[in-house]
Scaffold this motif. Sequence first.
Motif, short mmCIF file in Angstrom:
data_model
loop_
_atom_site.label_atom_id
_atom_site.label_comp_id
_atom_site.label_asym_id
_atom_site.label_seq_id
_atom_site.Cartn_x
_atom_site.Cartn_y
_atom_site.Cartn_z
N ALA A 134 0.84 -1.20 0.00
CA ALA A 134 0.00 0.00 0.00
C ALA A 134 0.88 1.24 0.00
CB ALA A 134 -0.90 0.00 1.23
N TYR A 135 0.34 2.33 -0.53
CA TYR A 135 1.07 3.60 -0.55
C TYR A 135 1.54 3.98 0.85
CZ TYR A 135 1.95 8.58 -1.43
OH TYR A 135 2.53 9.81 -1.53
N ALA A 136 0.70 3.72 1.83
CA ALA A 136 1.02 4.10 3.21
C ALA A 136 2.27 3.39 3.72
CB ALA A 136 -0.16 3.79 4.13
N ASP A 137 2.61 2.24 3.12
CA ASP A 137 3.76 1.47 3.59
C ASP A 137 5.06 1.85 2.88
OD1 ASP A 137 2.18 0.01 5.36
OD2 ASP A 137 1.60 -1.40 3.80
N LEU A 138 5.01 2.81 1.96
CA LEU A 138 6.25 3.28 1.33
C LEU A 138 7.10 4.03 2.35
CD1 LEU A 138 4.89 4.71 -2.07
CD2 LEU A 138 6.16 2.58 -1.77
N SER A 139 8.39 3.99 2.15
CA SER A 139 9.29 4.76 3.01
C SER A 139 9.13 6.25 2.68
CB SER A 139 10.74 4.33 2.78
OG SER A 139 11.16 4.73 1.48
N PRO A 140 9.57 7.15 3.58
CA PRO A 140 9.48 8.59 3.27
C PRO A 140 10.15 8.96 1.95
CG PRO A 140 10.00 8.26 5.58
CD PRO A 140 10.06 6.91 4.94
N GLU A 141 11.30 8.35 1.67
CA GLU A 141 12.00 8.64 0.42
C GLU A 141 11.19 8.16 -0.79
OE1 GLU A 141 14.58 8.55 3.82
OE2 GLU A 141 13.32 6.95 2.96
N GLU A 142 10.60 6.98 -0.66
CA GLU A 142 9.79 6.44 -1.75
C GLU A 142 8.53 7.28 -1.97
OE1 GLU A 142 10.92 1.67 -1.43
OE2 GLU A 142 9.35 2.53 -0.15
N LYS A 143 7.93 7.75 -0.87
CA LYS A 143 6.75 8.61 -1.00
C LYS A 143 7.09 9.91 -1.71
CE LYS A 143 3.94 7.04 2.90
NZ LYS A 143 3.38 7.39 4.22
#
Length: 722
Positions: A134-143
């Motif tokens: 899920a989008y919410a599980d991306l790391s800050p850098e990935e987001k």
Amino acid sequence: MESIVSEPEVTIENSPKLITDLESPEWYLNRELTWLAFNRRVLHEGQDERVPLLDRVFFLAVVGSNLDEFFMKRIGGLKQQVGAGVRELSVDGRLPQEQIDACHIEVRDILLQQEELEEELKRHLSRKHIRLIAYADLSPEEKEEAEQYFLDQVYPMLTPQGMDPAHPFPFISNLSVNLLVSVRYPDSEHSYMNRIKVPVSEDMPRFLSFGENGHLITLEDLIANNLGVLFPEMVVESCEIFRVTRNAITEPHQEQANDLLLVIESALRERKFAEIVRLEVDKDMEPLHRGMLAAELGVDEFRDVFEVDGIIGKRDLFQIAKLDRPELRYEPHKPLDNPVLLDEDPNIFHVIRKNGSILVQHPYESFNTSVERYLREASTDPKVRAIKMTLYRTAGDSRVIEYLIDAARNGKQVAVVVELKARFDEQANIRWAEYLEEAGIHVTYGVVGLKTHCKVIFVIRKDFNGLRRYAHIGTGNYHSGTARMYSDLGLLTCDGDIGADLTELFNYLTTGYTPMRHYRKLLPSPRMFKKALIKKIEREVRGHTPENPGLIQLKTNALEDREVIAALYKASQAGVQIDLVIRDTCRLRPGIPGLSENIRVISLVGRFLEHARLFYFRNQGEEEYFIGSADLMQRNLESRVEICTPVEAPKLRKQLRQWLDFQLANKRNVWEMQPDGSYVQRVSKGRVGTICIHRQLIKQTEKRLAEASRINMKKAMMGKKR
């Protein structure tokens, strides 16, 4: 049964042991339900842990794609019958709505298995560093990377559509993934509904990767988490996913040959706006929103709405299946050259003339070095005078089209029969037809009221002793892509009788005139094949004795025609052994005492799609083998132009016998049909039993090519000694 064989005066009709009412619906299975049963077998390939991981994902996507087509074609057609008030019962005794209801039950069960498999495969993929998260599980850098991608690539493509009195409910395109977004102003309780189409395309894939950790998110999840850009300073109350499936049955009621192109273009426009036959929604969608969508889209909320847990539109998982991870899929298969075509003579027409006929087996043998080579050489050979061809489906970057145009530019007479009504390929075929006409090729659209489904490339060449006719007759389309995925057969031949028959066939296709056409060897539909097939079945009954038993073996994609099934039932009652290799739809019920105890039905499902049609009759030792384009369905036998050709050379018959025996004896990929229409997979025992049928045939092709190479090398060495 023994008394029937030994005492001719005892007939089938008066035997108390035999079922005589072959019209009874109980002896025929439902076409739609048997097709759904096939999709269960396809789904099982995805569930089978022996299948490589990405190929399991591929089979999951295939089931999703198949169900989309099922709703567009089969449920769409049944709904049209319901709407028209049709009360005619199907062969198995069901009304149209009864068939729809039964299909929906089966589909919902398949969907549950799909969802379970999706979760299982996600876990396996994660262990291989392919993570669907899920989008919410991306790391800050990935987001941060994802948000920038959204702003640069996705946001400009989005068009939110409001739904209120000033903005009518928008048109929802077939199979598109959509977001239903509810928003409000911070100081208001009034909600506004909006639709956003998720812009999936070749340039914008459904699954997006950010960072270096193998994390994948869906495009709709990216959009859903950046709605603040689309609705600034508004509160997003909910964001839910939905998808619609529209009816694809838009056949015109009247067709005039000179207007057929316009009629098909009109039908395509109608399909775009056709009735919706299925609404898929996120399982967590609010009931109020679900009801609103059903009402606006004109579907029954309780019958036509399908809740999905997981990815809506699982056909898009083909993108995951194509990931560049060769260790997670079947060993790459490179089609081999047909050994006969490796003759030292570089001219393919000389090779065909030398051998009489050559059998090619795809995808084991190369489409490029056999069929495409045949057409390529025909386009440049100065002795070739004319090329005539039927075109049902072809690849987007087709070399076939290129060679036809080359032939016209080189002064050959080129005539192509393009089937404009090839389902889901109409637009492409219209484009090809116009392209061919611009190159000066004579294009026709076949016979009014009939689809042209036969697969033929017919070449007329000025040989040393006069005009000679060459042909390729196949079971599959002239499509380089599917030739690597579908199991098909083809015959390259210069048989004089077949050539004469093809002259008659193309005169029929280009004029539509039927009077006084006689065929020596070919069995065309709709006039001859069905009658000939039933006569051959009846001949097997007449010739059957305990000392010389009858044997019928048929391989086809589908067996649906009631008259053919009834003839097979009668043959079984007479003691004839019948082996049927039927890929998907099969109305016949095997193994019923007094009716079909001598009939065995198997289905092969594996790495390649079984697509070949083969018909074998023992004929009291005078064996007959035929290959062709027609399935044993009423539409193919009565409403399409098909051809079936004999394969007569002993060497080629031996190849077909070996090919068929492999399929009948295989344990790994075979499902046995039961009398009630269910299927049981054969149990694999020992190492041999675990070998995939398609792997067996790959090995057999390698062996045949190696043997031919040894023979050629031996001949070359002997030539040097001389």
